[in-house]
Design a protein around this motif. Structure first.
Motif, PDB file in Angstrom:
ATOM      1  N   GLY A 641       0.812  -1.213   0.000  1.00 29.82           N
ATOM      2  CA  GLY A 641       0.000   0.000   0.000  1.00 29.82           C
ATOM      3  C   GLY A 641       0.843   1.259   0.000  1.00 29.82           C
ATOM      4  N   THR A 642       0.183   2.363   0.218  1.00 31.02           N
ATOM      5  CA  THR A 642       0.826   3.667   0.140  1.00 31.02           C
ATOM      6  C   THR A 642       1.909   3.825   1.204  1.00 31.02           C
ATOM      7  OG1 THR A 642       0.448   6.064   0.266  1.00 31.02           O
ATOM      8  CG2 THR A 642      -0.958   4.674   1.613  1.00 31.02           C
ATOM      9  N   SER A 643       2.915   4.589   0.853  1.00 34.56           N
ATOM     10  CA  SER A 643       3.966   4.929   1.810  1.00 34.56           C
ATOM     11  C   SER A 643       3.546   6.080   2.707  1.00 34.56           C
ATOM     12  CB  SER A 643       5.235   5.327   1.054  1.00 34.56           C
ATOM     13  OG  SER A 643       5.019   6.547   0.344  1.00 34.56           O
ATOM     14  N   GLY A 644       2.433   6.721   2.353  1.00 30.51           N
ATOM     15  CA  GLY A 644       2.009   7.925   3.074  1.00 30.51           C
ATOM     16  C   GLY A 644       2.380   9.203   2.357  1.00 30.51           C
ATOM     17  N   TYR A 645       3.142   9.075   1.259  1.00 35.41           N
ATOM     18  CA  TYR A 645       3.563  10.244   0.493  1.00 35.41           C
ATOM     19  C   TYR A 645       3.132  10.089  -0.959  1.00 35.41           C
ATOM     20  CZ  TYR A 645       6.644  11.399   4.408  1.00 35.41           C
ATOM     21  OH  TYR A 645       7.141  11.720   5.646  1.00 35.41           O
ATOM     22  N   LYS A 646       3.025  11.228  -1.645  1.00 41.79           N
ATOM     23  CA  LYS A 646       2.827  11.198  -3.088  1.00 41.79           C
ATOM     24  C   LYS A 646       3.482  12.429  -3.688  1.00 41.79           C
ATOM     25  CE  LYS A 646      -1.507  13.520  -3.901  1.00 41.79           C
ATOM     26  NZ  LYS A 646      -2.847  13.390  -4.480  1.00 41.79           N
ATOM     27  N   LEU A 647       3.878  12.323  -4.937  1.00 43.14           N
ATOM     28  CA  LEU A 647       4.501  13.452  -5.617  1.00 43.14           C
ATOM     29  C   LEU A 647       3.455  14.544  -5.813  1.00 43.14           C
ATOM     30  CD1 LEU A 647       7.300  14.146  -6.951  1.00 43.14           C
ATOM     31  CD2 LEU A 647       6.213  13.563  -9.145  1.00 43.14           C
ATOM     32  N   ILE A 648       3.823  15.781  -5.531  1.00 38.46           N
ATOM     33  CA  ILE A 648       2.889  16.896  -5.691  1.00 38.46           C
ATOM     34  C   ILE A 648       2.479  16.990  -7.164  1.00 38.46           C
ATOM     35  CG2 ILE A 648       2.596  19.386  -5.489  1.00 38.46           C
ATOM     36  CD1 ILE A 648       4.714  19.319  -3.267  1.00 38.46           C
ATOM     37  N   PRO A 649       1.181  16.996  -7.466  1.00 40.32           N
ATOM     38  CA  PRO A 649       0.760  17.106  -8.864  1.00 40.32           C
ATOM     39  C   PRO A 649       1.355  18.356  -9.514  1.00 40.32           C
ATOM     40  CG  PRO A 649      -1.096  16.509  -7.488  1.00 40.32           C
ATOM     41  CD  PRO A 649       0.043  16.811  -6.554  1.00 40.32           C
ATOM     42  N   GLY A 650       1.898  18.193 -10.716  1.00 44.30           N
ATOM     43  CA  GLY A 650       2.531  19.300 -11.424  1.00 44.30           C
ATOM     44  C   GLY A 650       4.012  19.423 -11.160  1.00 44.30           C
ATOM     45  N   ASN A 651       4.521  18.678 -10.173  1.00 44.87           N
ATOM     46  CA  ASN A 651       5.949  18.719  -9.881  1.00 44.87           C
ATOM     47  C   ASN A 651       6.718  17.986 -10.980  1.00 44.87           C
ATOM     48  OD1 ASN A 651       8.580  17.838  -8.579  1.00 44.87           O
ATOM     49  ND2 ASN A 651       7.680  19.044  -6.914  1.00 44.87           N
ATOM     50  N   THR A 652       7.826  18.592 -11.435  1.00 47.51           N
ATOM     51  CA  THR A 652       8.557  18.052 -12.587  1.00 47.51           C
ATOM     52  C   THR A 652       9.902  17.446 -12.225  1.00 47.51           C
ATOM     53  OG1 THR A 652       9.593  20.200 -13.043  1.00 47.51           O
ATOM     54  CG2 THR A 652       7.461  19.744 -14.096  1.00 47.51           C
ATOM     55  N   CYS A 653      10.122  17.144 -10.949  1.00 48.04           N
ATOM     56  CA  CYS A 653      11.442  16.672 -10.536  1.00 48.04           C
ATOM     57  C   CYS A 653      11.786  15.325 -11.192  1.00 48.04           C
ATOM     58  CB  CYS A 653      11.527  16.564  -9.019  1.00 48.04           C
ATOM     59  SG  CYS A 653      10.556  15.222  -8.300  1.00 48.04           S
ATOM     60  N   THR A 654      13.076  15.073 -11.286  1.00 48.45           N
ATOM     61  CA  THR A 654      13.583  13.849 -11.886  1.00 48.45           C
ATOM     62  C   THR A 654      13.784  12.804 -10.798  1.00 48.45           C
ATOM     63  OG1 THR A 654      14.719  15.137 -13.579  1.00 48.45           O
ATOM     64  CG2 THR A 654      15.433  12.858 -13.265  1.00 48.45           C
ATOM     65  N   ARG A 655      13.126  11.641 -10.960  1.00 43.10           N
ATOM     66  CA  ARG A 655      13.188  10.610  -9.930  1.00 43.10           C
ATOM     67  C   ARG A 655      14.558   9.933  -9.898  1.00 43.10           C
ATOM     68  NH1 ARG A 655       8.459   8.727  -7.695  1.00 43.10           N
ATOM     69  NH2 ARG A 655       6.559   9.739  -8.403  1.00 43.10           N
ATOM     70  N   ARG A 656      15.168   9.768 -11.048  1.00 40.69           N
ATOM     71  CA  ARG A 656      16.434   9.040 -11.110  1.00 40.69           C
ATOM     72  C   ARG A 656      17.506   9.782 -10.311  1.00 40.69           C
ATOM     73  NH1 ARG A 656      19.366   6.812 -16.627  1.00 40.69           N
ATOM     74  NH2 ARG A 656      21.042   5.639 -15.573  1.00 40.69           N
ATOM     75  N   GLY A 657      18.050   9.084  -9.346  1.00 38.37           N
ATOM     76  CA  GLY A 657      19.080   9.683  -8.512  1.00 38.37           C
ATOM     77  C   GLY A 657      18.538  10.542  -7.391  1.00 38.37           C
ATOM     78  N   GLY A 658      17.232  10.685  -7.324  1.00 39.78           N
ATOM     79  CA  GLY A 658      16.637  11.510  -6.275  1.00 39.78           C
ATOM     80  C   GLY A 658      15.827  10.686  -5.296  1.00 39.78           C
ATOM     81  N   LYS A 659      15.124  11.356  -4.402  1.00 41.19           N
ATOM     82  CA  LYS A 659      14.288  10.697  -3.401  1.00 41.19           C
ATOM     83  C   LYS A 659      13.048  10.113  -4.076  1.00 41.19           C
ATOM     84  CE  LYS A 659      16.226  12.196   0.640  1.00 41.19           C
ATOM     85  NZ  LYS A 659      16.348  11.550   1.954  1.00 41.19           N
ATOM     86  N   GLU A 660      12.586   8.982  -3.558  1.00 44.80           N
ATOM     87  CA  GLU A 660      11.355   8.375  -4.053  1.00 44.80           C
ATOM     88  C   GLU A 660      10.508   7.985  -2.835  1.00 44.80           C
ATOM     89  OE1 GLU A 660      11.377   5.892  -7.608  1.00 44.80           O
ATOM     90  OE2 GLU A 660      13.574   5.995  -7.575  1.00 44.80           O
ATOM     91  N   LEU A 661       9.936   9.009  -2.202  1.00 44.24           N
ATOM     92  CA  LEU A 661       9.195   8.779  -0.966  1.00 44.24           C
ATOM     93  C   LEU A 661       7.865   8.084  -1.189  1.00 44.24           C
ATOM     94  CD1 LEU A 661       9.725  12.133   0.981  1.00 44.24           C
ATOM     95  CD2 LEU A 661      11.120  10.062   1.018  1.00 44.24           C
ATOM     96  N   ASP A 662       7.404   8.025  -2.420  1.00 45.22           N
ATOM     97  CA  ASP A 662       6.084   7.468  -2.685  1.00 45.22           C
ATOM     98  C   ASP A 662       6.120   5.999  -3.098  1.00 45.22           C
ATOM     99  OD1 ASP A 662       7.345   8.009  -5.054  1.00 45.22           O
ATOM    100  OD2 ASP A 662       5.606   8.883  -6.041  1.00 45.22           O
ATOM    101  N   GLU A 663       7.248   5.333  -2.918  1.00 44.50           N
ATOM    102  CA  GLU A 663       7.324   3.909  -3.240  1.00 44.50           C
ATOM    103  C   GLU A 663       6.396   3.132  -2.298  1.00 44.50           C
ATOM    104  OE1 GLU A 663       9.169   1.801  -5.478  1.00 44.50           O
ATOM    105  OE2 GLU A 663       9.075   3.723  -6.538  1.00 44.50           O
ATOM    106  N   PRO A 664       5.548   2.206  -2.839  1.00 44.73           N
ATOM    107  CA  PRO A 664       4.641   1.425  -1.975  1.00 44.73           C
ATOM    108  C   PRO A 664       5.414   0.614  -0.940  1.00 44.73           C
ATOM    109  CG  PRO A 664       4.043   1.197  -4.294  1.00 44.73           C
ATOM    110  CD  PRO A 664       5.377   1.884  -4.270  1.00 44.73           C
ATOM    111  N   ILE A 665       4.770   0.397   0.218  1.00 45.94           N
ATOM    112  CA  ILE A 665       5.372  -0.418   1.281  1.00 45.94           C
ATOM    113  C   ILE A 665       4.341  -1.439   1.747  1.00 45.94           C
ATOM    114  CG2 ILE A 665       6.871   1.462   2.048  1.00 45.94           C
ATOM    115  CD1 ILE A 665       4.988   1.883   4.390  1.00 45.94           C
ATOM    116  N   GLU A 666       4.826  -2.466   2.468  1.00 48.10           N
ATOM    117  CA  GLU A 666       3.923  -3.496   2.965  1.00 48.10           C
ATOM    118  C   GLU A 666       3.186  -2.991   4.192  1.00 48.10           C
ATOM    119  OE1 GLU A 666       4.572  -8.088   3.002  1.00 48.10           O
ATOM    120  OE2 GLU A 666       5.334  -7.290   4.915  1.00 48.10           O
ATOM    121  N   ARG A 667       1.862  -3.223   4.223  1.00 45.29           N
ATOM    122  CA  ARG A 667       1.037  -2.747   5.336  1.00 45.29           C
ATOM    123  C   ARG A 667       0.147  -3.875   5.832  1.00 45.29           C
ATOM    124  NH1 ARG A 667       1.307   2.209   6.864  1.00 45.29           N
ATOM    125  NH2 ARG A 667       2.284   3.796   5.537  1.00 45.29           N
TER     126      ARG A 667
END
Length: 1470
Positions: A641-667
């Motif tokens: 399920g959700t990690s509790g985070y999501k990328l802000i709609p309209g945000n254009t940041c590059t995921r590669r090499g950056g933070k990925e707080l919205d990756e699903p986790i086991e719940r």
């Protein structure tokens, strides 16, 4: 040689160009008759419009203000306002004062006339534009007569080529769903057509019932959006606005100033916005300029007179707001010192108050203001500096001097302002003008003294003029580093000018500017517009080498920083380049470069109930998680399920090499549901030291309040105050610094406010239901004369009247600042109160005071009035016993000339009083006692005591006409007791049902015999009274021991006169159709100790015995939980029912039996929690009962308000079955919960669904007029020997009279000399017919639109319950179509039992009902009323049961603000 020749040629060319270069701008002067107003440009053009404020004529210029001409095709002197289309640069609408208007589609070159049936509204923006289709518009209109306005909306889809069409009547505000270019519903057709409107309530005109409706077919069909979390609609919608990609609706409930803000980003799905614990109040929040991805709101956090706020920023869908910065500077008008730097993301400037603690303590303290700037969307803040270490502070929005933005323009990075360096911001006049060319990072002083300034040519030219009388103008061509000055005289302008505003094109790309200014003073003041043109000051147009790449945000090392996943870079002219950009109307466009994702690029996953936690600085679970489809089935324990985070709609940041707080986790699957039902009723017992609970009140949270508290406040006889915010589960003592609490005063009109009075001048108060307490000092110590200490204003929450004691005098003071200032009203008073009423013109500051003549406490009382806090006053009546306010009436009891009896005078407008005439067939030698009963049907109901002898009291109920001047007899031999309570009660929540007890042996009682009482009921608002039929014998109990006809065997119920607490009433307004009472079946009413407990589920038509013996009862969850506790004997058990009393379950709530004195719940009866009040082992005890753990009451019910009987609905439509089928000419349908539905109601339901059928009038719909009496055949005839009412006599006392014949008795006519006032109240106005036939008093404010549309009455007799001035129920016990308290009018039920009682001896000390009267908030325990342990401190503010569940009656304390008898003069405490 050739080289030399080339140099010579270049030199010659440069000399020629230098000769052509201008040394100063050109100026054109135009004079106007008066101040030019509403000046605006059409975007991307030099076309400007301006309106002369006195001539009401609009002018147009095609050359940026050089030449002005009146509009062609628009009438001169007819322009109210010109409204520019916000998204189309060709369209504008010129509104006329009346019905004729004009539209342009070519920037004002030509205009087309169109007309609308009503004039435009003045209360809000009259034109609503579509965001992308310029031909789609709505025009809001209002046709007003006096206080009453008919509001309508018209629309066009072709830019008024054809006549506009009516969209909807009764619409307060409307907008297109796509009101901005950025907003979308996600559907192209809906984007074109969907409209949202705020409309009046179905059955009420009050703002608390305003609704939001949506339609995509121009209201041929309409739907009410389900905005609340429980899937229900929301009432009380006050405002509607489009903000970037959001639509915002604000709603407010009765009894609070707190607003609920609902937000949608698709016009379909709504969410309530949460403000991190901050309270959103009416007139106390400001929606600021927002970004494409969030909203900014500033919320007032201080007292209004020393305004400061907190800046909050939302997440991407606008529903969860996080705190940016506290103590923002605001002004009294709600403006906030806040500005986003235009055209650049993430840079914000605010002013904050450094000495905020001092300002909160002392509202007159001078604010010490600092300016701060943020470069990361408000996450961090820093001071602004001049040089290395001088802090700069700038005047902002609260001190605005120019038009438009304060600091910035679209010119990249150029920012200007007026202010000073130092610790704090100084006065404006002592400030200098500063400039920054790096978006506020660094600043320099540009000019000494304050200037108006403007930026042009994308920052290549800055123009300034000193903000005082001046004879020069200044400009800079290098970002403000150097300035040039030109004398106005050299530019062709004679004399000095005083600048008003300096502006240019909205995109700041032009070299042309417009200055408005004045010359001269006083009668010689003249108004001008100056057109300034700087073209030619540079000879070159900028080339590529003249531009630089400028990054909008950089860190300490000069490296670009990221916002929304990217940097921003602008191409702009170098400061030292000697050229102009000269690209008119071409906006600077930033170049974006994406960055690697960081934590700042993510937000909490609000759709999965994650919330931001400020302490841990991370997203945490805020509720049950929503399980993905197909997961957690078949016994699964885990899911991704959700990690509790999501990328802000309209945000254009590059995921590669950056933070990925919205990756699903086991719940865990167990996290996807709420807490499981325990199946148990929880109990929490708390003990207190003391002998008695003196008073306890609920501070009930309204629908628009945030939070889930159920707050109770109480006081013991030890003068200690206690507070519980969880309905008595836990209690905390209120810290009053060791001072005794002698009285608790909940605010009469606001549930959130409560005041604790001490024996000193210190008063403790809370404005947030006890969450925090503050103090103020009263002007004197509280009086000890049992006079009410505090009085409250109905609409101004900070207006207070304090009645204190000094020596032998009682002195009244008024504060308009919540206790921070006091002004003396009068000395030697007994009572002062605000008598404001919404429909009472000019009554905002109207105060009545009873003052002893010559300030002698042994002298008679005079009634005085003032509308300027007694700077001036008027004597209204002398020798006053008391006065009462109820509904629209002010009733004054005055000693008659014989000094042996009482007479009654009545006023509606608060200025003119009329004497009351009792019916000629009603004879009482000396009118010694009155009880003012219900006045909900626009008539005064009085119980006039016929036999005042102790233990033999009874009397007759008479009912007044519309202005309280004449009365008709309603019913006789109605029982009352010594304190003046009458056995009369109407069923709450249901129209027309009332119960009385009559003295069956009146003649014998007159001779000294004991009273024998019988209970009668009415189902047609008092037209007919019948005994209650014998209930069926209990199935498992002893049969009733009486037989015979109904006169010998019927049900009789104990009423007000026998209740330990007169607020324990039969019914609850939220439990429609239910009543509970104690009594017996027989010929007469028996003893209370021998009574059993009975209930009805069908509005009193049939009754059944539910429990043997006498029980106390309480309604919970709107009647889906009924709780009973044995009365008068120790117990540790209670009975409860989950099916409206059909079945009962025994529950043990304590180990040891204790004596229960009371059972309470919240005023609205919507809670599943209850409180028992009693005593255990000598200690005061409360037991908190919580039924929410029951599985049958753990799931919310589903109500489909559009289709209540649908298969998945937990409700059905119930029609009361009156004996006559129709009541008040209609059959009503109500929402009621299905008995088999295992769910809880929760938030209060609008029980009245609709009027199912209108019926033909019958004889039972009418009552007899004054001097007429009913005959056995039902007709009305004159009382023998009397004549019809004389209109001339009526006009001596009133302002209008009504007809004499039976068929025309409700028609009113103006008295001579009163025609204008009559037609002002009765004429054809904005509400159509305005009920001129049936509502002769200003009752229009109290009736719903339904009545206006569906009234089928004709001229005729006084209609029962119709609410017409001379109409209404015979007893006033029921609701009428015009009843201000009917369910469809949704006004609080007035619970009254004030007594107008004068004994023949007329002793000189006034007694009071403070021990027994009802209060708005809770029951005064033990000794009642709440002053028993106060040592003589004043009586309580008392009003309605609807405002407080506890007192469910149909009495009103004659003065809703005070418990005194309106006439009883007795030394004895009642």
């Amino acid at each position: 040689m050739r080289q030399l020749l080339g140099i010579l040629l270049l030199l010659v060319a440069s000399l020629v160009l230098a000769k052509d270069r201008k040394a100063a701008p050109t100026v054109e002067e135009t004079k106007f008759e008066s101040i030019p107003t509403n000046l605006f440009y059409f975007e991307d053009s030099d076309v400007v419009l301006v309106t002369d404020s006195s001539s009401k004529t609009t002018y147009r210029s095609e050359d940026a203000g050089t030449i002005w001409k009146p509009l062609s095709g628009v009438d001169r002197g007819a322009v109210l306002e010109v409204v520019k289309h916000p998204y189309n640069n060709q369209y504008a609408v010129a509104l006329g004062f009346h019905k004729v208007h004009w539209i342009t589609k070519d920037q004002g070159k030509t205009w087309t006339e169109f007309s609308v049936p009503e004039p435009p509204t003045l209360s809000r923006a009259p034109v609503a534009f579509h965001g992308t289709d310029p031909d789609r518009m709505m025009l809001l209109t209002a046709a007003c007569l006096g206080f009453d306005c008919k509001e309508s909306v018209y629309y066009t889809t072709n830019g008024f080529k054809s006549d506009p069409k009516l969209l909807r009547d009764d619409a307060v505000a409307c907008l297109w769903a796509k009101s901005t270019e950025m907003f979308t519903t996600g559907d192209r057709e809906l984007d074109d057509a969907q409209i949202l409107c705020i409309v009046r309530g179905k059955f009420s005109a009050f703002t608390s019932e305003f609704r939001l409706l949506a339609s995509s077919d121009f209201f041929k069909t309409e739907v009410e959006p389900e905005m609340a979390e429980d899937g229900r609609t929301v009432s009380g919608v006050m405002n509607l606005a489009a903000v970037k990609s959001y639509i915002v609706a604000a709603a407010k409930s009765e009894g609070t100033t707190e607003l609920a803000m609902y937000v949608t980003d698709d016009a379909q799905n709504w969410h309530r916005a949460e403000f991190s614990g901050h309270k959103l109040e009416e007139d106390a929040y400001t929606l600021l300029e927002s970004t494409n991805y969030s909203m900014q709101v500033d919320v007032l956090t201080s007292k209004p007179l020393s305004p400061m706020g907190v800046l909050l920023t939302s997440n991407s869908n606008g529903t969860f707001f996080r705190k940016n910065i506290e103590h923002t500077n605001r002004n009294l008008r709600g403006y906030v010192d806040f500005e986003k730097i235009q055209n650049i993301q993430g840079i914000v400037m605010v002013n904050t108050v450094d000495n905020w603690e001092e300002v909160e303590r002392k509202w007159m303290a001078d604010k010490q203001i600092n300016t701060q700037i943020s470069f990361d969307d408000g996450r961090t803040w820093q001071p602004m500096t001049v040089g290395k270490d001088k802090e700069l502070h700038l005047h902002s929005v609260t001190d605005q001097r120019n038009m438009g933005r304060i600091f910035s323009s679209p010119a990249p990075g150029i920012v200007m302002g007026v202010g000073n360096t130092g610790k704090f911001l100084g006065s404006y006049d002592e400030g200098d003008t500063y400039v920054s060319d790096d978006a506020g990072l660094t600043w320099t002083r540009a000019l000494r003294r304050p200037h108006l300034y403007e930026i042009g040519d994308q920052g290549a030219v800055l123009v300034a003029i000193e903000d005082e009388e001046t004879d020069s103008i200044k400009w800079s061509l290098n970002h403000g580093k150097d300035w040039q000055t030109a004398d106005l005289k050299v530019l062709g302008i004679d004399g000095k000018i005083k600048p008003i505003a300096l502006t240019t094109t909205p995109d700041s790309t032009s070299l042309k500017f417009i200055l408005t200014a004045t010359k001269g003073k006083g009668s010689r003041l003249e108004h001008y517009i100056y057109a300034l043109d700087f073209e030619g000051l540079h000879e070159d147009k900028c080339k590529k080498r003249d531009f630089e790449e400028w990054y909008a945000r950089v860190d300490a090392d000069g490296e670009p920083t990221c916002i929304m996943g990217h940097t921003q870079m602008f191409r702009r002219r170098k400061a030292d380049s000697e050229c102009f950009v000269d690209e008119e109307f071409k906006d600077p466009e930033p170049v974006m470069e994406n960055c690697k994702c960081t934590e700042a690029d993510f937000e909490c996953d609000y759709e999965q109930n994650f919330r931001w936690d400020a302490e841990s600085k991370k997203c945490v679970v805020g509720g049950a998680l929503r399980v993905p489809a197909g997961k957690c089935e078949d016994g699964s324990e885990k899911y991704m399920g959700t990690s509790g985070y999501k990328l802000i709609p309209g945000n254009t940041c590059t995921r590669r090499g950056g933070k990925e707080l919205d990756e699903p986790i086991e719940r865990d699957c167990k996290d996807t549901g709420g807490p499981p039902a325990t199946g148990k009723i929880s109990s929490e017992l708390t003990t207190f030291k003391g002998e008695r609970f003196l008073e306890y009140y609920y501070l009930e949270r309204a629908d628009s309040n945030e939070g889930d508290d159920e707050t109770v406040i109480m006081r013991t006889d030890r003068r200690e105050a206690w507070l519980s915010r969880d309905h008595g589960k836990t209690w905390a003592g209120i810290d009053t610094d060791g001072k005794d609490v002698v009285a608790i005063y909940p605010h009469q009109y606001l549930n959130d406010a409560v005041y604790l009075v001490t024996p000193t001048k210190t008063v403790y108060y809370s404005q947030n239901r006890g969450k925090t307490f503050n103090t103020f000092d009263a002007p004197e110590k509280p009086n000890q004369d049992r006079v009410q200490i505090l009085q409250f204003h109905p609409t101004e929450k900070n207006w207070l009247i304090w009645t204190g004691g000094k020596g032998d005098q009682t002195i009244a003071h008024v504060s308009t600042k919540g206790g921070d200032d006091w002004q003396t009203l009068l000395r030697s008073v007994r009572k002062c109160q605000f008598v404001y009423r919404e429909d009472r013109a000019g009554s905002d500051q109207l105060i009545y005071c009873e003052q002893y003549e010559n300030e002698d406490p042994d002298a008679p009382l005079s009634l005085l009035s003032s509308d300027d806090f007694f700077e001036h006053s008027k004597e209204l009546k002398r020798d006053v016993i008391n006065f009462a306010t109820m509904a629209e009436y002010i009733v004054v009891a005055v000693r008659d000339a014989d000094q042996q009896s009482l007479k009654v005078d009545t006023s509606i407008d608060g200025k003119v009083f009329a004497d009351a005439q009792f019916p000629s067939n009603f004879k009482v030698a000396h009118q010694q006692a009155y009880t003012v009963l219900d006045s909900s049907t626009h008539a005064v109901f009085l119980h006039v005591t016929v036999n005042p002898r102790e233990d033999s009291e009874y009397g007759s109920i008479v009912k007044s006409n519309s202005n309280g001047t004449s009365y008709v007899l309603s019913v006789g031999e109605v029982n009352r007791n010594g304190p003046g309570y009458v056995d009369f009660e109407k069923m709450q929540g249901l129209e027309g049902v009332a119960i009385i007890n009559r003295v069956a042996n009146a003649k014998e009682t007159d001779g000294g015999s004991a009273k024998k009482l019988k209970t009668y009921t009415t189902h047609n608002d008092g037209a007919d009274w019948e005994l209650i039929p014998r209930p069926v014998d209990p199935p498992n109990g002893k049969p009733f021991g009486c037989t015979g006809d109904i006169s010998r065997c019927s049900l009789h119920l104990h009423g007000y006169t026998e209740r330990k607490d007169p607020r324990d009433t039969f019914s609850s307004p939220s439990a429609v159709g239910l009543m509970i009472g104690t009594g017996n079946v027989g010929e007469f009413l028996g003893y209370k100790k021998d009574a059993d407990t009975f209930a009805t589920r069908d509005g009193g038509m049939t009754w059944t015995m539910v429990l043997e013996g006498t029980w106390m009862w309480e309604f919970g969850d709107q009647g889906s939980i009924l709780v009973m506790v044995k009365e008068g004997e120790p117990t540790n058990k209670l009975m409860y029912s989950l099916n409206e009393g059909l079945d009962w379950t025994l529950h043990t709530f304590a180990e040891t039996p204790l004596l229960i004195e009371d059972i309470t719940t919240v005023p609205s009866d919507t809670s599943r929690k209850f409180l028992l009040w009693g005593k255990l082992h000598g200690d005061l005890t409360t037991i908190a009962l919580d039924f929410s753990g029951l599985a049958e009451r753990s799931v919310p019910c589903h109500l489909d308000e559009h289709d209540p009987p649908s298969v998945d609905s937990d409700y059905y439509l119930w029609e009361p079955k009156h004996p006559l089928s129709c009541l008040f000419g209609h059959i009503a349908q109500y929402h009621r919960k299905k008995l088999e539905s295992a769910c809880y109601n929760g938030r209060e339901i609008q029980h009245l669904h609709r009027i199912a059928q209108n019926c033909t009038c019958s004889r039972r719909d009418f009552e007899c007029d004054y001097n007429y009496e009913r005959q056995p055949d039902g007709s009305c005839s004159l009382v023998p020997g009397l004549s019809p009412p004389d209109p001339a006599a009526v006009c001596e006392k009133g302002r209008w009279w009504r007809g004499q014949e039976l068929d025309f008795t409700s028609r009113t006519r103006p008295c001579p000399g009163k025609e204008e006032e009559y037609y002002e109240r009765h004429g054809i106005g904005g509400w159509g017919l305005f009920f001129a036939i049936v509502v002769p008093v200003g009752a229009a404010a109290a009736v719903g639109w339904w009545v206006w549309r569906n009234w089928e009455g004709k001229f005729g007799s006084i209609r029962l319950g119709s609410g017409g001035g001379e109409s209404g129920g015979a007893l006033g016990g029921g609701y009428g179509a015009f009843d201000r308290e009917a369910p469809w009018v949704r006004w609080p039920v007035v619970v009254v039992s004030g007594v107008v009682a004068v004994l023949a001896a007329l002793p000189m000390v006034v007694g009071s009902l403070w021990r027994t009267v009802s209060t708005r908030f809770g029951r005064g325990g033990g000794s009642g009323g709440g002053v028993g342990g106060a040592g003589g401190y004043g009586a309580r503010p008392f009003t309605s049961r609807g405002r407080f569940q506890r007192g469910r009656g149909d009495y009103a304390v004659v003065d809703p603000d005070e418990g005194e008898l309106l006439g009883e003069e007795s030394d004895e405490e009642v």
